[in-house]
Design an enzyme around this catalytic site. Sequence first.
Site, PDB file in Angstrom:
ATOM      1  N   GLU A  29      42.172  46.348  46.827  1.00 31.09           N
ATOM      2  CA  GLU A  29      42.857  47.574  46.413  1.00 31.09           C
ATOM      3  C   GLU A  29      41.897  48.682  45.984  1.00 31.09           C
ATOM      4  O   GLU A  29      42.310  49.833  45.810  1.00 31.09           O
ATOM      5  CB  GLU A  29      43.835  47.259  45.276  1.00 31.09           C
ATOM      6  CG  GLU A  29      45.031  46.436  45.741  1.00 31.09           C
ATOM      7  CD  GLU A  29      45.942  45.996  44.608  1.00 31.09           C
ATOM      8  OE1 GLU A  29      45.478  45.998  43.452  1.00 31.09           O
ATOM      9  OE2 GLU A  29      47.103  45.648  44.880  1.00 31.09           O
ATOM     10  N   GLU A  47      37.844  24.026  46.191  1.00 28.02           N
ATOM     11  CA  GLU A  47      37.641  24.438  44.796  1.00 28.02           C
ATOM     12  C   GLU A  47      36.709  23.504  44.052  1.00 28.02           C
ATOM     13  O   GLU A  47      36.159  23.858  43.007  1.00 28.02           O
ATOM     14  CB  GLU A  47      38.970  24.527  44.058  1.00 28.02           C
ATOM     15  CG  GLU A  47      39.610  23.199  43.695  1.00 28.02           C
ATOM     16  CD  GLU A  47      40.774  23.392  42.715  1.00 28.02           C
ATOM     17  OE1 GLU A  47      40.719  22.773  41.654  1.00 28.02           O
ATOM     18  OE2 GLU A  47      41.705  24.157  43.033  1.00 28.02           O
TER      19      GLU A  47
END
Length: 311
Positions: free
Chosen positions: A94, A125
């Site tokens: 963004e 992860e």
Amino acid sequence: MTSASTPRDLRAQLDSLPTEAFRPELAEIDQLPTLDIARLMNGEDASVPAAVASRLPDIAAAIDAIAERMARGGRLIYAGAGTAGRLGVLDASECPPTFNTTPTQVVGLIAGGPDAMVTSVEGAEDSADLARADLDALALTPADSVVGISASGRTPYAIGAVEHACAQGALTIGLSCNPGSALASAAEHGIEIVVGPELLTGSTRLKAGTAQKIVLNMLSTITMIRLGKTYGNLMVDVRASNDKLRARSRRIVALATGADDAAIEHALTEAGGEVKTAILIVLADVDGATANALLAAADGHLRMALSAAGT
């Protein structure tokens, strides 16, 4: 460095984390009317801002450190797995349309790569080595800032990213939602937003995810304010890449200058569509080349450029 854990070790770790705690009082939640569940969930979310507020000094210190490095050409890099990684990628993605940054200035790394945005990547992860490889691919420098994100504060990918970044001399921030986390301890700036147990046991996409999103909003937005990418509360570096943003650009120039439509169109044309330049053209009564020179001398800070122009 992080080390491998046995299933028993991992269960013990999870049992000790506030974000993973079981809440017996909610054991019958699935029997409640939908409106009651919604009220419970809304009440849970309402507690998050207070948890963030208690860590504002830590957040502000991290922002000032990030901004200082970005002013020297450094990058802001988020690294996380699962929900945490997705939130980092979202915040990074963004920044270009909002602040006219390049895609390489704010970067989101997620364990397992782009595919992990929509599907689980098995074991990603749990790999500190993967985090190191992802950072090495970016050619990390001491001017960069790396934010490891993990609700639990124990995710090997996030900890590995922070440890590797620290070894490379980069600034490190560890954002977690549990107290005394390994992630915060590994980082120069530890930010622990303790939101407590979730409505659904262990579902850290809920309060913990909301808390992380709030903090990431602060890290990127306030850093960009410090870098001069706003004028007051106006997004003067917005990139006009579609009709809505082009209309927003005109509105921002109007709000900043009070000029009429004709003057705004002239200024934006002279500025090549750059809002900040157009505002300077109008307020300082200069041409596009002069406005660009003033902004360059002021490192992009509009207020400084206006002052230099005697406005």
